[in-house]
Design a protein around this motif. Sequence first.
Motif, mmCIF file in Angstrom:
data_model
loop_
_atom_site.group_PDB
_atom_site.id
_atom_site.type_symbol
_atom_site.label_atom_id
_atom_site.label_comp_id
_atom_site.label_asym_id
_atom_site.label_seq_id
_atom_site.Cartn_x
_atom_site.Cartn_y
_atom_site.Cartn_z
ATOM 1 N N PHE A 195 13.287 -24.871 -13.692
ATOM 2 C CA PHE A 195 12.679 -24.219 -14.851
ATOM 3 C C PHE A 195 11.166 -24.132 -14.733
ATOM 4 C CE2 PHE A 195 16.755 -25.498 -16.881
ATOM 5 C CZ PHE A 195 17.162 -24.226 -17.263
ATOM 6 N N VAL A 196 10.560 -25.096 -14.039
ATOM 7 C CA VAL A 196 9.119 -24.989 -13.793
ATOM 8 C C VAL A 196 8.824 -23.769 -12.935
ATOM 9 C CG1 VAL A 196 7.206 -26.052 -12.535
ATOM 10 C CG2 VAL A 196 8.555 -27.425 -14.108
ATOM 11 N N VAL A 197 9.599 -23.569 -11.866
ATOM 12 C CA VAL A 197 9.394 -22.410 -11.003
ATOM 13 C C VAL A 197 9.685 -21.118 -11.764
ATOM 14 C CG1 VAL A 197 10.176 -21.266 -8.894
ATOM 15 C CG2 VAL A 197 9.855 -23.745 -8.914
ATOM 16 N N ALA A 198 10.760 -21.097 -12.564
ATOM 17 C CA ALA A 198 11.102 -19.892 -13.313
ATOM 18 C C ALA A 198 9.986 -19.512 -14.292
ATOM 19 C CB ALA A 198 12.411 -20.115 -14.069
ATOM 20 N N GLU A 199 9.472 -20.492 -15.025
ATOM 21 C CA GLU A 199 8.399 -20.205 -15.985
ATOM 22 C C GLU A 199 7.131 -19.782 -15.253
ATOM 23 O OE1 GLU A 199 6.677 -19.747 -19.722
ATOM 24 O OE2 GLU A 199 8.775 -20.173 -19.203
ATOM 25 N N ALA A 200 6.838 -20.460 -14.111
ATOM 26 C CA ALA A 200 5.636 -20.108 -13.361
ATOM 27 C C ALA A 200 5.728 -18.682 -12.822
ATOM 28 C CB ALA A 200 5.435 -21.098 -12.216
ATOM 29 N N LEU A 201 6.878 -18.281 -12.291
ATOM 30 C CA LEU A 201 7.023 -16.918 -11.774
ATOM 31 C C LEU A 201 6.944 -15.889 -12.904
ATOM 32 C CD1 LEU A 201 9.835 -17.377 -9.088
ATOM 33 C CD2 LEU A 201 7.362 -17.205 -8.746
ATOM 34 N N THR A 202 7.468 -16.234 -14.059
ATOM 35 C CA THR A 202 7.347 -15.329 -15.214
ATOM 36 C C THR A 202 5.889 -15.141 -15.596
ATOM 37 O OG1 THR A 202 9.525 -15.999 -16.018
ATOM 38 C CG2 THR A 202 8.034 -14.971 -17.597
ATOM 39 N N ASN A 203 5.126 -16.245 -15.630
ATOM 40 C CA ASN A 203 3.704 -16.145 -15.963
ATOM 41 C C ASN A 203 2.927 -15.362 -14.901
ATOM 42 O OD1 ASN A 203 4.120 -17.607 -18.277
ATOM 43 N ND2 ASN A 203 3.424 -19.552 -17.413
ATOM 44 N N VAL A 204 3.299 -15.554 -13.633
ATOM 45 C CA VAL A 204 2.629 -14.802 -12.570
ATOM 46 C C VAL A 204 2.867 -13.304 -12.762
ATOM 47 C CG1 VAL A 204 2.639 -14.320 -10.094
ATOM 48 C CG2 VAL A 204 2.644 -16.687 -10.891
ATOM 49 N N ALA A 205 4.109 -12.918 -13.048
ATOM 50 C CA ALA A 205 4.428 -11.495 -13.228
ATOM 51 C C ALA A 205 3.734 -10.904 -14.440
ATOM 52 C CB ALA A 205 5.944 -11.331 -13.346
ATOM 53 N N LYS A 206 3.545 -11.686 -15.501
ATOM 54 C CA LYS A 206 2.968 -11.156 -16.736
ATOM 55 C C LYS A 206 1.443 -11.187 -16.732
ATOM 56 C CE LYS A 206 6.805 -12.339 -19.859
ATOM 57 N NZ LYS A 206 7.178 -13.149 -21.051
ATOM 58 N N HIS A 207 0.848 -12.273 -16.194
ATOM 59 C CA HIS A 207 -0.579 -12.486 -16.444
ATOM 60 C C HIS A 207 -1.450 -12.620 -15.197
ATOM 61 C CE1 HIS A 207 0.899 -13.297 -20.476
ATOM 62 N NE2 HIS A 207 1.606 -14.328 -20.030
ATOM 63 N N ALA A 208 -0.880 -13.012 -14.035
ATOM 64 C CA ALA A 208 -1.732 -13.412 -12.913
ATOM 65 C C ALA A 208 -2.317 -12.232 -12.158
ATOM 66 C CB ALA A 208 -0.947 -14.296 -11.940
ATOM 67 N N GLY A 209 -1.612 -11.099 -12.122
ATOM 68 C CA GLY A 209 -2.070 -9.989 -11.295
ATOM 69 C C GLY A 209 -2.080 -10.350 -9.828
ATOM 70 N N ALA A 210 -1.093 -11.123 -9.382
ATOM 71 C CA ALA A 210 -1.062 -11.614 -8.006
ATOM 72 C C ALA A 210 -0.308 -10.652 -7.106
ATOM 73 C CB ALA A 210 -0.406 -12.989 -7.958
ATOM 74 N N ASP A 211 -0.635 -10.725 -5.809
ATOM 75 C CA ASP A 211 0.063 -9.918 -4.812
ATOM 76 C C ASP A 211 1.192 -10.688 -4.136
ATOM 77 O OD1 ASP A 211 -1.634 -7.755 -5.263
ATOM 78 O OD2 ASP A 211 -3.131 -8.547 -3.857
ATOM 79 N N SER A 212 1.126 -12.021 -4.150
ATOM 80 C CA SER A 212 2.161 -12.824 -3.507
ATOM 81 C C SER A 212 2.176 -14.216 -4.135
ATOM 82 C CB SER A 212 1.936 -12.934 -1.996
ATOM 83 O OG SER A 212 0.720 -13.616 -1.733
ATOM 84 N N VAL A 213 3.327 -14.857 -3.980
ATOM 85 C CA VAL A 213 3.519 -16.214 -4.493
ATOM 86 C C VAL A 213 4.206 -17.031 -3.408
ATOM 87 C CG1 VAL A 213 4.452 -17.649 -6.346
ATOM 88 C CG2 VAL A 213 3.812 -15.280 -6.828
ATOM 89 N N ARG A 214 3.798 -18.279 -3.307
ATOM 90 C CA ARG A 214 4.418 -19.198 -2.339
ATOM 91 C C ARG A 214 4.990 -20.382 -3.102
ATOM 92 N NH1 ARG A 214 1.954 -23.466 0.849
ATOM 93 N NH2 ARG A 214 3.220 -23.966 2.679
ATOM 94 N N VAL A 215 6.298 -20.630 -2.927
ATOM 95 C CA VAL A 215 6.995 -21.732 -3.583
ATOM 96 C C VAL A 215 7.470 -22.702 -2.505
ATOM 97 C CG1 VAL A 215 8.939 -22.413 -5.044
ATOM 98 C CG2 VAL A 215 7.729 -20.272 -5.500
ATOM 99 N N THR A 216 7.098 -23.970 -2.632
ATOM 100 C CA THR A 216 7.538 -24.998 -1.684
ATOM 101 C C THR A 216 8.271 -26.100 -2.442
ATOM 102 O OG1 THR A 216 5.475 -26.249 -1.849
ATOM 103 C CG2 THR A 216 5.587 -24.540 -0.165
ATOM 104 N N ALA A 217 9.262 -26.667 -1.801
ATOM 105 C CA ALA A 217 10.027 -27.774 -2.378
ATOM 106 C C ALA A 217 10.347 -28.767 -1.273
ATOM 107 C CB ALA A 217 11.317 -27.274 -3.022
ATOM 108 N N THR A 218 10.122 -30.045 -1.551
ATOM 109 C CA THR A 218 10.379 -31.086 -0.552
ATOM 110 C C THR A 218 10.550 -32.415 -1.261
ATOM 111 O OG1 THR A 218 9.567 -32.101 1.487
ATOM 112 C CG2 THR A 218 7.940 -31.626 -0.211
ATOM 113 N N LEU A 219 11.084 -33.384 -0.529
ATOM 114 C CA LEU A 219 11.180 -34.754 -1.019
ATOM 115 C C LEU A 219 10.033 -35.571 -0.440
ATOM 116 C CD1 LEU A 219 15.009 -35.526 -0.730
ATOM 117 C CD2 LEU A 219 13.743 -34.707 -2.713
ATOM 118 N N VAL A 220 9.484 -36.477 -1.246
ATOM 119 C CA VAL A 220 8.391 -37.351 -0.811
ATOM 120 C C VAL A 220 8.986 -38.733 -0.573
ATOM 121 C CG1 VAL A 220 6.094 -38.211 -1.335
ATOM 122 C CG2 VAL A 220 6.824 -36.002 -2.245
ATOM 123 N N PRO A 221 9.338 -39.074 0.686
ATOM 124 C CA PRO A 221 10.042 -40.343 0.927
ATOM 125 C C PRO A 221 9.140 -41.559 0.854
ATOM 126 C CG PRO A 221 9.650 -39.216 2.999
ATOM 127 C CD PRO A 221 9.159 -38.288 1.909
#
Length: 466
Positions: free
Chosen positions: A379-405
């Motif tokens: 949901f954090v990624v979903a809300e962030a991508l929604t905000n990027v599409a509405k307000h950021a005026g960005a050309d690209s987005v990078r999403v990373t996910a990993t575990l911190v052992p």
Amino acid sequence: MTSDDGPTPPRPRTLEDRVAPALVSAPAFFRAPYDAATWRAFAALAVGWIWHLTGGVVLWVLVTVSAGLVPALGVGVPLLAGALIGARWFGGVERARLAAQTGLTIPAPPPLPVPARRGLRSTLWAPARDNRAWAATLYAFLAMLVSSVFFATAAALVGGAAAALVFALLGRDSALASWSGLSWAATVVGAVGGAVVLVWVAAALAQYGSYLVLRLATSLLGPSAADVARARAAVAEHETRLAEASAHTARERAVVLTESRTAVVSAADTERRRIERDLHDGAQQRLVALGVELGVARRLADKDPEHAVAALELAHREIKETLAELRDLVRGIHPAVLSDRGLDAALSALAGRSPVPVRVEVTGDLSPASAAAQAAAYFVVAEALTNVAKHAGADSVRVTATLVPDDDPVRLRVTVHDDGRGGAELSHGSGLEGLRGRVMALDGTFELDSPPGAGTRLTVEVPCAS
């Protein structure tokens, strides 16, 4: 031995029990001649006697002579400083010897105090103010006396016992037997009895002498009572500070949990209102329109088949749009792909629906993360991508996910970084604020970095065991 409250706990072993058991227990006294404690005591006294008569005497003479030369225009000050430093070294060697021979570990005293002032005079006088160096010097003298007296006495008694046994075996026609008028058998019994008594007394004296040396070493070679009190006070102060820090952390955590729970409740209430609004304004209205179109088609079925077919086609479109809205609504509550295929596939699905190009990078296996942690990240990624599409005026987005052992417990880290205009803020009542409350309720971290003109980076970490 038992009591009404249960078995009596065993008495802790003291120094006497370990070094001189013949002095505290009758059974130990009777087995003293062949007890291992006696042999250790004899060995410790013998080695200590030699060491004290060499190193101890040299140390005592050096300290005494250099102290006597101090009034002579300060000539003895350098000698006294060196001798007292040597006393420190002597104490260290003696502690190591006693630990090796008797098993008693004596803690080392605090190091030599640093002079309050700089300069040669302060440096030379610093050892003279060291009470532990003077105590080691006193130990060298007293231990020399104790070890000499007890080792010499015990050795003499053992020698007397050996002489009595030799006399008993070889002195059948000795002058002593003739002079006393005793028979040879009585003389032998007396000599053997005397030898046994001498051996028992020698064993007890050896144990007691070793015990006295260890008592002296404990008092004079270890830290003083003031040093022990200062160390205990420092430990107590450290523990108090740790307790205060833990209490402060607990209070802060309680405040954060209270705030995050309040935020979660508020976000849940806002989400419930959104769902009600979407159902009322979207699916419900479409279902009403669908009912109207079906009613029109039913009335026109016989009179005007063409209009009835058109009404059915319109109703069919309404059904499709209603199903699409319901799917979007259900996806906003909990996406099915997250439960069926995991967070990796769910993030890829979000990227596929985003109008802004999104690159998803998943490192490693994310399955150890709990369902709550994966849902929060989704949901954090979903809300962030929604905000990027509405307000950021960005050309690209990078999403990373990993575990911190490296963390304990292992944490799930998700980052969303766009190249838009930046300047995003966590305003009250916003979607990001609600997500932040959700993450904080899971004992996670929520960081938003959005400098104007430099894009926005959102980083979330959630414990996998949450």
